[in-house]
Design an enzyme around this catalytic site. Structure first.
Site, PDB file in Angstrom:
ATOM      1  N   HIS A 294      24.922  38.251  29.270  1.00  0.00           N
ATOM      2  CA  HIS A 294      24.340  37.412  30.316  1.00  0.00           C
ATOM      3  C   HIS A 294      25.437  37.111  31.345  1.00  0.00           C
ATOM      4  O   HIS A 294      25.187  37.180  32.546  1.00  0.00           O
ATOM      5  CB  HIS A 294      23.764  36.138  29.721  1.00  0.00           C
ATOM      6  CG  HIS A 294      22.934  35.361  30.684  1.00  0.00           C
ATOM      7  ND1 HIS A 294      21.841  35.897  31.324  1.00  0.00           N
ATOM      8  CD2 HIS A 294      23.043  34.087  31.144  1.00  0.00           C
ATOM      9  CE1 HIS A 294      21.304  34.987  32.131  1.00  0.00           C
ATOM     10  NE2 HIS A 294      22.011  33.881  32.039  1.00  0.00           N
ATOM     11  N   GLU A 305      28.688  32.338  25.175  1.00  0.00           N
ATOM     12  CA  GLU A 305      28.195  33.665  24.815  1.00  0.00           C
ATOM     13  C   GLU A 305      29.214  34.413  23.966  1.00  0.00           C
ATOM     14  O   GLU A 305      28.845  35.071  22.981  1.00  0.00           O
ATOM     15  CB  GLU A 305      27.854  34.462  26.064  1.00  0.00           C
ATOM     16  CG  GLU A 305      27.203  35.797  25.781  1.00  0.00           C
ATOM     17  CD  GLU A 305      26.609  36.460  27.012  1.00  0.00           C
ATOM     18  OE1 GLU A 305      25.836  37.421  26.842  1.00  0.00           O
ATOM     19  OE2 GLU A 305      26.908  36.013  28.144  1.00  0.00           O
TER      20      GLU A 305
END
Length: 404
Positions: A294, A305
């Site tokens: 992302h 992440e």
């Protein structure tokens, strides 16, 4: 359950007006982010974005069409034409009756909305065009694609902020996988690069004024982009019988909710989505070679992440390649997962990993192989595509290199 393959791909974005142009730009590590060009841009604090350049709607569509097509719909139709043309499909009879379109979009017709707010509030006009509502509604693009290609099966739009495209493609996958439809047209689009669209994002204070540098210690925010990515998801036997060229196989997906915060990401939610996608695809974590992250370039997203990837893949995380193509084309919001799926296809099919450009300084909290600044050649068997949205909504797709 049916195998699902991709037999067509189309796009228009800041890197290119077609898939070949876009993949060439990704291989070269080219940056499509630059100074924004639209009315009143000088009133904005944020003046950069991944804007589609060299595009003239008048050369693509006639006046009657433009009265109905907002910029996000125009982009969708351009990408759909490329994808369906590549697939070689024509929809009629039973195939048309069962095939449909599921697209992702977050903001709808922001350009149309912006122009008409100006007309009413700034110019003092008391009338707007009678087609304003059908032009700006989120499902306009899906409706026009279904009409253009005679798609009479399940057709709708998914709107889950930055995960919209991945959610849409997951739904399309499930319909083909489960036998509901032999073919689904899917992906997503967005065009928020107008005064109101950028001004709204300015308010969040997560935007960069000078560039998108995911995972780099000196990153200072995201950069908006625009564009569309559209794909043909087809049942494998249907594709095989007609001799279709197969770009990749969609193997599984997962969707999770953080149920925690409207804007702050959760490591646990992201990790559950990646694990879920691998479980659905029946793929062991050590077979994954590439993750299209992302990777927004915000401090919160990138470190969360990376922590989630480390949690899911353990020691194998050090052998993974992970990159964010948002560094090149910007964050296409509801359309971003669709544009980014192209990087996964390139990795699986061509063995070329798109880079994370703008990377300057190592961040100990993002200590993974982020393929900095230059594309890399490497054979990949399995790739994941991550999308994590405001609202704590996560969607991850698992893809495999196609093998008979």
């Amino acid at each position: 359950m049916k195998r699902v393959v991709i037999t067509g791909a189309g796009t228009i974005n800041a890197l290119g007006h077609t898939v070949p142009e876009t993949l060439e730009a990704m291989r070269e590590g080219r940056c499509g982010i630059g100074e924004l060009e639209f009315r009143d841009v000088e009133r904005l604090a944020i003046r950069i974005g991944g804007q589609v350049r060299g595009y003239s709607a008048d050369t693509r569509f006639n006046r009657q069409q433009l009265s109905l097509y907002d910029r996000f719909t125009q982009f969708t139709l351009i990408a759909a034409h490329e994808a369906i043309s590549q697939s070689g499909l024509e929809f009629s009879g039973a195939l048309a009756a069962k095939s449909g379109v599921v697209l992702g979009n977050s903001g709808g017709g922001m350009t149309t909305l912006d122009e008409n707010y100006r007309s009413v509030y700034e110019d003092g006009k008391n009338r707007v065009h009678p087609f304003v509502v059908p032009k700006l509604m989120n499902n306009a693009a899906a409706g026009h694609v279904s009409m253009e290609y005679n798609l009479k099966g399940p057709s709708f739009t998914v709107s889950t902020a930055c995960a919209s495209s991945n959610h849409a493609m997951a739904q399309a996958f499930q319909m083909v996988h489960g036998g509901m439809a032999p073919v689904m047209i899917t992906g997503g689009s967005e065009s928020m690069l107008c005064f109101g669209g950028v001004k709204a994002w300015e308010g969040l204070r997560v935007m960069s004024k000078d560039g998108c540098r995911p995972f780099s210690a000196n990153r200072n925010g995201m950069v908006q982009g625009e564009g569309a990515g559209v794909f043909v998801f087809e049942e494998y036997e249907h594709a095989r019988k007609r001799g279709a060229e197969i770009l990749a196989e969609v193997a599984g997906f997962a969707m999770t909710s953080d149920a925690a915060d409207i804007v702050m990401p959760s490591k646990q939610g992201a990790a559950r989505a990646m694990r879920g996608a691998l479980s659905d695809a029946r793929i062991n974590a050590d077979r994954v070679g590439y993750i299209n992250a992302h990777g927004t370039g915000t401090t919160a997203n990138d470190k969360t992440e990376c922590a989630a990837v480390a949690d899911v893949f353990g020691p194998h995380a050090d052998r993974l390649m992970i990159s964010s193509t948002k560094s090149m084309h910007g964050h296409c919001i509801g359309g971003t997962g669709a544009v980014e799926l192209l990087a996964c296809i390139m990795a699986l099919r061509d063995g070329v990993i798109a880079p994370t450009i703008g990377y300057e300084e190592t961040d100990p909290e993002c200590a993974l192989d982020v393929v900095p600044n230059q594309a890399r050649e490497a054979p990949i068997e399995v790739a994941l595509s991550n999308a994590f949205a405001f609202g704590g909504l996560n969607a991850v797709l698992a893809l495999k290199r196609f093998e008979t």
